[in-house]
Design a protein around this motif. Sequence first.
Motif, mmCIF file in Angstrom:
data_model
loop_
_atom_site.group_PDB
_atom_site.id
_atom_site.type_symbol
_atom_site.label_atom_id
_atom_site.label_comp_id
_atom_site.label_asym_id
_atom_site.label_seq_id
_atom_site.Cartn_x
_atom_site.Cartn_y
_atom_site.Cartn_z
ATOM 1 N N LEU A 1 8.574 16.152 6.046
ATOM 2 C CA LEU A 1 8.387 16.450 7.460
ATOM 3 C C LEU A 1 6.891 16.569 7.727
ATOM 4 C CD1 LEU A 1 10.102 17.198 10.040
ATOM 5 C CD2 LEU A 1 9.711 19.591 9.414
ATOM 6 N N ALA A 2 6.457 16.009 8.853
ATOM 7 C CA ALA A 2 5.044 16.099 9.236
ATOM 8 C C ALA A 2 4.958 16.445 10.714
ATOM 9 C CB ALA A 2 4.317 14.786 8.947
ATOM 10 N N PHE A 3 3.773 16.875 11.133
ATOM 11 C CA PHE A 3 3.535 17.211 12.533
ATOM 12 C C PHE A 3 2.309 16.458 13.037
ATOM 13 C CE2 PHE A 3 5.773 20.937 10.897
ATOM 14 C CZ PHE A 3 6.745 21.112 11.863
ATOM 15 N N GLY A 4 2.340 16.101 14.309
ATOM 16 C CA GLY A 4 1.198 15.438 14.909
ATOM 17 C C GLY A 4 1.584 14.737 16.191
ATOM 18 N N ARG A 5 0.659 13.973 16.711
ATOM 19 C CA ARG A 5 0.873 13.223 17.949
ATOM 20 C C ARG A 5 1.237 11.781 17.591
ATOM 21 N NH1 ARG A 5 -2.996 10.203 21.229
ATOM 22 N NH2 ARG A 5 -2.111 9.927 23.317
ATOM 23 N N PRO A 6 2.438 11.320 17.922
ATOM 24 C CA PRO A 6 2.886 9.989 17.478
ATOM 25 C C PRO A 6 2.441 8.862 18.391
ATOM 26 C CG PRO A 6 4.683 11.086 18.598
ATOM 27 C CD PRO A 6 3.525 12.068 18.588
ATOM 28 N N HIS A 7 1.335 9.042 19.103
ATOM 29 C CA HIS A 7 0.789 8.005 19.980
ATOM 30 C C HIS A 7 -0.649 7.697 19.562
ATOM 31 C CE1 HIS A 7 4.264 8.544 22.533
ATOM 32 N NE2 HIS A 7 3.959 9.817 22.742
ATOM 33 N N GLY A 8 -1.100 6.491 19.903
ATOM 34 C CA GLY A 8 -2.476 6.117 19.617
ATOM 35 C C GLY A 8 -2.743 5.812 18.160
ATOM 36 N N LEU A 9 -1.695 5.456 17.407
ATOM 37 C CA LEU A 9 -1.843 5.203 15.976
ATOM 38 C C LEU A 9 -2.210 3.755 15.668
ATOM 39 C CD1 LEU A 9 1.253 7.261 14.811
ATOM 40 C CD2 LEU A 9 -1.150 7.915 14.576
ATOM 41 N N LEU B 1 2.026 9.311 7.503
ATOM 42 C CA LEU B 1 3.173 8.437 7.763
ATOM 43 C C LEU B 1 3.592 7.633 6.534
ATOM 44 C CD1 LEU B 1 2.498 7.144 11.398
ATOM 45 C CD2 LEU B 1 4.003 8.996 10.650
ATOM 46 N N PRO B 2 2.659 7.016 5.792
ATOM 47 C CA PRO B 2 3.096 6.305 4.585
ATOM 48 C C PRO B 2 3.792 7.220 3.589
ATOM 49 C CG PRO B 2 0.876 5.647 5.185
ATOM 50 C CD PRO B 2 1.222 6.831 6.050
ATOM 51 N N ARG B 3 3.368 8.462 3.500
ATOM 52 C CA ARG B 3 3.996 9.398 2.557
ATOM 53 C C ARG B 3 5.384 9.810 3.017
ATOM 54 N NH1 ARG B 3 0.313 14.269 1.197
ATOM 55 N NH2 ARG B 3 1.845 14.411 -0.505
ATOM 56 N N ASP C 1 0.830 -1.205 0.000
ATOM 57 C CA ASP C 1 0.000 0.000 0.000
ATOM 58 C C ASP C 1 0.862 1.253 0.000
ATOM 59 O OD1 ASP C 1 -2.277 -1.534 0.032
ATOM 60 O OD2 ASP C 1 -2.623 -1.337 2.187
ATOM 61 N N ARG C 2 1.904 1.227 0.799
ATOM 62 C CA ARG C 2 2.807 2.378 0.880
ATOM 63 C C ARG C 2 3.506 2.641 -0.449
ATOM 64 N NH1 ARG C 2 8.059 1.969 4.830
ATOM 65 N NH2 ARG C 2 9.530 3.011 3.448
ATOM 66 N N LEU C 3 3.848 1.575 -1.165
ATOM 67 C CA LEU C 3 4.549 1.705 -2.442
ATOM 68 C C LEU C 3 3.597 1.895 -3.613
ATOM 69 C CD1 LEU C 3 7.072 -1.181 -1.796
ATOM 70 C CD2 LEU C 3 7.701 1.234 -2.032
#
Length: 318
Positions: free
Chosen positions: A140-148, A130-132, A25-27
């Motif tokens: 670069l991205a911003f967000g909360r890296p928990h609960g994913l 995240l896949p991108r 999916d990512r590719l």
Amino acid sequence: MDLDLRQVRYVVALADELHFGRAADRLVIAQQTLSAQIRSLEKRLGVPLFVRDRRHVALTPAGETFVKRGRRLLTEAERLVEEVTHTHAPLRIDVPNEGLPSIPLFHYLRTQTHDMPFEVALSHGLTKTLPRLLTGDLDLAFGRPHGLGRPLAAALATMPVGLEPIGIILPTDHPLADRDCVPLAALAEHPLLGHTSDETADWRDWVDQAVAAFGLQVATRVRGHGRTSAQVAVQALRHPAFSLIGAHLPDGLTARPLTDPVPLYHWHAVWNTAATPSALKRTRKLIHTYARTHHWNRPPAAAWWLPQPDHDTLRAIG
């Protein structure tokens, strides 16, 4: 033997995900294509790079060596193209929400980086970005890296940027609108609107943890993207909703800060360590300096609350 960079990229993606479906999916390729390409490369190399069965995928020692050097090879290939063409692609930065204090931050970046072009996108959630990051479509991205729902891929790194107070938006005729500030305990008597989407699993987790921690109720849940969608839902369903506050609201809605304690959202910068252009390193340093100078990671003086994973991260950075 000649090495196909496309196959190197496939191996690195599978090493990050350790799951053929997610890696495919990512590719943006078929899972069967990915599997066939990995088998073809292993046959040419004469060694297995992965151990796989119906339940799991794991790197072999040879695979670990291949991935480590393969990441470097992909980075060097990108640098080679830039040096030969004398061009630098814009740094692609994604922000998850219109409400985070990104406008002053990006104004600062522009004033400090006249020679470095960058583009800003708005995705509304790390789950989508995240896949991108892993494919190189974003830098670069911003967000909360928990609960994913699962740990971040090994190739991704994070840097805490800021603690943002969370309040509520609600109809102007709602009983809580008469207060200047709303104690969290008062929300227990007023069921909430849960406004989330599949792309914002980290936000949904934050809301769920706040609901559980303070004995709150959720009247209904709706899916939607972004601030405007949340505002429309609150107007239509008449329930308050957690939200970043401070931006303009349409007629009929108002916002109130929450207190006793102040709930906080801890947002981070996230990037792919395999992609290390100098522009990205420079940008991260500028963001770190700006956040530190403006005390963005400093909790408020009043009582405050974070979900436990975020609290542990904050304690780790001191």
